[in-house]
Motif scaffolding. Sequence first.
Motif, PDB file in Angstrom:
ATOM      1  N   LYS A 144       8.641  -6.700  24.935  1.00 23.43           N
ATOM      2  CA  LYS A 144       9.031  -8.092  25.216  1.00 23.43           C
ATOM      3  C   LYS A 144      10.252  -8.480  24.378  1.00 23.43           C
ATOM      4  CE  LYS A 144       7.075 -12.811  25.240  1.00 23.43           C
ATOM      5  NZ  LYS A 144       7.958 -13.473  24.261  1.00 23.43           N
ATOM      6  N   THR A 145      10.253  -8.076  23.117  1.00 30.60           N
ATOM      7  CA  THR A 145      11.377  -8.378  22.243  1.00 30.60           C
ATOM      8  C   THR A 145      12.646  -7.686  22.733  1.00 30.60           C
ATOM      9  OG1 THR A 145       9.867  -8.584  20.361  1.00 30.60           O
ATOM     10  CG2 THR A 145      12.205  -8.283  19.859  1.00 30.60           C
ATOM     11  N   ALA A 151      18.568  -9.952  27.042  1.00 30.36           N
ATOM     12  CA  ALA A 151      18.993 -11.169  27.735  1.00 30.36           C
ATOM     13  C   ALA A 151      19.956 -11.982  26.878  1.00 30.36           C
ATOM     14  CB  ALA A 151      17.769 -12.011  28.098  1.00 30.36           C
ATOM     15  N   ASP A 152      19.748 -11.966  25.561  1.00 28.10           N
ATOM     16  CA  ASP A 152      20.602 -12.736  24.652  1.00 28.10           C
ATOM     17  C   ASP A 152      21.911 -12.013  24.320  1.00 28.10           C
ATOM     18  OD1 ASP A 152      18.716 -14.719  24.537  1.00 28.10           O
ATOM     19  OD2 ASP A 152      17.803 -14.008  22.675  1.00 28.10           O
ATOM     20  N   LYS A 195       4.586  -6.075  22.459  1.00 31.62           N
ATOM     21  CA  LYS A 195       5.433  -7.074  21.793  1.00 31.62           C
ATOM     22  C   LYS A 195       6.847  -6.559  21.599  1.00 31.62           C
ATOM     23  CE  LYS A 195       1.697  -9.533  19.412  1.00 31.62           C
ATOM     24  NZ  LYS A 195       1.053  -9.809  18.100  1.00 31.62           N
ATOM     25  N   ARG A 222      13.396  -6.884  25.818  1.00 36.65           N
ATOM     26  CA  ARG A 222      13.861  -7.595  27.010  1.00 36.65           C
ATOM     27  C   ARG A 222      14.600  -8.882  26.622  1.00 36.65           C
ATOM     28  NH1 ARG A 222       9.183  -8.987  29.280  1.00 36.65           N
ATOM     29  NH2 ARG A 222       9.334 -11.139  28.564  1.00 36.65           N
ATOM     30  N   GLU A 223      14.024  -9.640  25.691  1.00 37.44           N
ATOM     31  CA  GLU A 223      14.644 -10.902  25.271  1.00 37.44           C
ATOM     32  C   GLU A 223      15.954 -10.650  24.515  1.00 37.44           C
ATOM     33  OE1 GLU A 223      11.504 -12.625  23.032  1.00 37.44           O
ATOM     34  OE2 GLU A 223      10.459 -13.435  24.799  1.00 37.44           O
ATOM     35  N   THR A 224      15.982  -9.604  23.703  1.00 37.93           N
ATOM     36  CA  THR A 224      17.212  -9.248  22.982  1.00 37.93           C
ATOM     37  C   THR A 224      18.312  -8.895  23.971  1.00 37.93           C
ATOM     38  OG1 THR A 224      15.924  -8.429  21.101  1.00 37.93           O
ATOM     39  CG2 THR A 224      18.221  -7.716  21.256  1.00 37.93           C
ATOM     40  N   VAL A 251      20.559  -4.390  29.467  1.00 38.16           N
ATOM     41  CA  VAL A 251      20.017  -4.718  28.143  1.00 38.16           C
ATOM     42  C   VAL A 251      20.690  -3.960  27.000  1.00 38.16           C
ATOM     43  CG1 VAL A 251      17.752  -5.418  29.009  1.00 38.16           C
ATOM     44  CG2 VAL A 251      18.145  -3.016  28.396  1.00 38.16           C
ATOM     45  N   ASN A 290       8.294  -3.899  32.552  1.00 40.79           N
ATOM     46  CA  ASN A 290       8.320  -5.133  31.771  1.00 40.79           C
ATOM     47  C   ASN A 290       9.658  -5.465  31.116  1.00 40.79           C
ATOM     48  OD1 ASN A 290       5.362  -5.787  31.950  1.00 40.79           O
ATOM     49  ND2 ASN A 290       5.223  -3.751  31.035  1.00 40.79           N
ATOM     50  N   ALA A 291      10.616  -4.569  31.204  1.00 44.91           N
ATOM     51  CA  ALA A 291      11.931  -4.839  30.614  1.00 44.91           C
ATOM     52  C   ALA A 291      12.994  -4.186  31.481  1.00 44.91           C
ATOM     53  CB  ALA A 291      11.978  -4.343  29.167  1.00 44.91           C
TER      54      ALA A 291
END
Length: 459
Positions: free
Chosen positions: A431-432, A438-439, A428, A434-436, A342, A334-335
């Motif tokens: 998911k956070t 990406a940013d 959660k 993975r998004e961190t 990352v 998932n990440a």
Amino acid sequence: MAISVFDLFKIGIGPSSSHTVGPMRAALVFANGLKESGLLARVGSVKAELFGSLGATGKGHGSDKAVLLGLEGDAPDLVDTEQVDGKLARIRSEQRLMLAGEHPIPFIERDHLLMHRRQSLPYHPNGMRIAAFDAAGETLCSKVYYSVGGGFVVDESAAGADRIVADSTPLTHPFRSGDELLAQCRDKKLSISQLMLENERAWRTDAETRAGLLRIWDVMQLCVRRGCEKEGIMPGGLQVRRRAAEMFRKLSSAPEASIRDPLTTMDWVNLYALAVNEENATGGRVVTAPTNGAAGIVPAVMHYYSRFIPGASEEGVIRFLLTAAAIGILYKENASISGAEVGCQGEVGVACSMAAGGLAEVLGGTPEQVENAAEIGMEHNLGLTCDPVGGLVQVPCIERNAMGSIKAINAARMALRGDGKHFVSLDKVIKTMRETGADMKLKYKETARGGLAVNVIEC
């Protein structure tokens, strides 16, 4: 995709799973492919090109050495680490390489191994292209590979032996998320380690799985022992001194210190992690857990369990590794576990999460408490950047493993004081993460162009 415990824990050499183990496996696959296709005897030369993070920090991470060893037919888990320097010296002095271990070809490193520091391939930051040519310079074979973290390698077609493919092996208890994992445990009345062991039967017998996991543990213990014996300056030019051997002597000379100061246990955990990562930084044999850059955390916490927890056993070691792998699978699915993708949250953060979950299980935690421990382990590593000074896994990587080990133990203890109910779920936090990632700016993702990697050198 079905993922086995042995996909998370691979035996290899340092200093980096994505920069050393991955490229070595890719080069080995390429060389073996030439042999299997009948092209080997026709090869007049080979050219390897490394892109993105591999090109930017490959020298510091040993990617050049890994490619040479792989082309010569060496595997990361079997190569004699004591013979590596001699073999590399022979290739470079003779300017000749034994392709697949049997076919001699000219190999001039500056011409045949190129590091593209500011060019990337499209799929992943860790890209490499290897091509073979005949005596007339015509291309016989050209392949692109991506080293996607933890020693995993995928090529453009995602097909073939020793590469990541969509493994469709049916599992007894499939799960893709933390919630699904907990639901399976509740429905089947299984611990996470029991569920993982039953899933492993899709590939091998229980006896084979147990034997394989105990071999992993043996390699981890041997790595700690070697790290506690070796001294000197680590290679790479930073003049970083190995500390584990001196620390081991001091701790061993005053065993009664633990009576006066209970936190002496923390010193031993730090020692275990430092020993592993000093071995990794100098090209020794380690276990990706799930990566080389974070290879010290799971072994350090397992040594804490084995040495300091009453009733510790081989069965507990097996359960620890199975549970840690289940947590690692969730991140892999998932990440990411790639620092180039990352940042270090995908390496040290994931390893901390895995170790926290494994320890919670063997200390008697419920599946819910294990999930809570794993969540705590990652939540407090979110945003962790990958900024190796000089492109070497020495500063801050070695100490970062020691800190991650202590965090994992604390996360497990915190979770065991609760009932497994908590505000932020593991899903959660993954998911956070993975998004961190990406940013996160590219310079904080293993390129050695940001953070400590820049500021220490500037000072």
